[in-house]
Design an enzyme around this catalytic site. Structure first.
Site: not given
Ligand code: RIB
Ligand code: CA
Length: 312
Positions: A196, A240-242, A244
């Site tokens: 991420t 864009l952690h979430d 992905t």
């Protein structure tokens, strides 16, 4: 597209600015049949994550999707929040209209179980906050692990942390819950920091996104608080952690990783909340319980996000 070709999906979330973008992408994807959303305490308190999830669903035009309240604290440890990233209200202190959808009372762990039963083993669970709700659901409903097709988690890391040098924030918020989930036997995809942190959206890309439409403009504005924090800590953009984790089920080709054994440290002091993988060790765990994502086609990911958000 018929219902039986769409992917039944459930999102557990702690909105949260990157959670908000994840929800926007979730609802932009007509290939997903969103069965429900559940809120968990994490980035900010449950009262705010629950309200934010409700308001986001309405803002994205999906008041029809039920949003359920979950755990207001971790299983054992003291709660921890991330106001410094997500602002006082959890959405970068940008205010949304209040949803007038009916307020669901069923707890998240029961609602998730009911949806999993109804989907007869096909439900894909995407969890992008602390794993408290998921652990409670698995512990209360002994057959749930046979009813979930896959659990895609934003959390963990095969290397460093972002909450401590050892632990990633979602895992660190509730290590005991995460340990329960990683041991539950459902196939897991771990969208961890190794991947991420390669997805950072630059300020210029955020501004380009904001030009798309009012929905994307909200996401760009909500990102500014966390952007300032990231820039003060050496990252010139928004990871864009979430998003992905929401995109993986439909766009697996954007990512690469390796099957691994993953266990969560719950007794350590310095290492509390670390996801220990056997990826780089000649000593292997006697199990392979997760696909650990390590790389991503960043430019294609960013363009996919832009394309999907332009649908609003
Ligand atoms: O480490 C990043 C994760 O922690 C993301 O899910 C973010 O929303 C926070 O919950
Ligand atoms: Ca989150």
């Amino acid at each position: 597209m018929t219902d039986n070709t769409r992917i039944p999906i459930w999102l557990d979330t702690d909105p949260g600015v990157d959670d908000a973008m994840a929800m926007a992408l979730l609802f932009a994807l007509k290939e997903y049949d969103v069965k429900g959303v559940s809120a968990v305490a994490g980035n900010v308190e449950l009262e705010k994550t629950f309200q934010n999830a409700r308001d986001l669903a309405a803002f994205f035009g999906r008041k029809d999707v039920p949003v359920f309240p979950g755990a207001d604290r971790p299983l054992f440890r003291e709660p921890r929040t991330a106001y410094f990233v997500h602002g006082e209200n959890g959405l970068g202190d940008v205010t949304l209209p209040r949803s007038d959808a009916p307020v669901e009372k069923l707890p998240a762990w029961d609602a998730l179980y009911e949806a999993a039963k109804a989907a007869a083993g096909e439900l894909v669970l995407v969890a992008v906050g602390p794993l408290t709700n998921v652990a409670l659901a698995l512990m209360k409903h002994g057959s749930l692990h046979k009813l979930l097709k896959k659990i895609v988690i934003m959390g963990g890391s095969a290397s460093w942390g972002n909450a401590t040098p050892a632990a990633e924030a979602n895992i660190f918020c509730d290590p005991e819950a995460a340990s329960t989930v990683f041991q539950c036997g459902v196939p897991i995809v771990m969208c961890g920091l190794d991947m991420t942190l390669k997805t950072v959206m630059t300020p210029a890309e955020l501004d380009r996104m904001g030009e798309l439409n009012p929905t994307a403009r909200f996401l760009r504005d909500a990102a500014q608080h966390g952007l300032a924090y990231s820039q003060a800590h050496g990252i010139d953009g928004m990871a864009l952690h979430d998003p992905t984790a929401v995109l993986y089920p439909l766009y697996p080709e954007l990512f690469s990783g390796e099957e691994a054994g993953v266990a969560v440290e719950t007794k350590g002091t310095i290492t509390y909340g670390k996801t220990v993988t056997d990826l780089y060790s000649d000593k292997q765990f006697p199990f392979k319980n997760a696909l650990v994502l390590l790389d991503v086609d960043r430019d294609k990911l960013i363009e996919t996000v832009m394309t999907l958000l332009s649908r609003y």
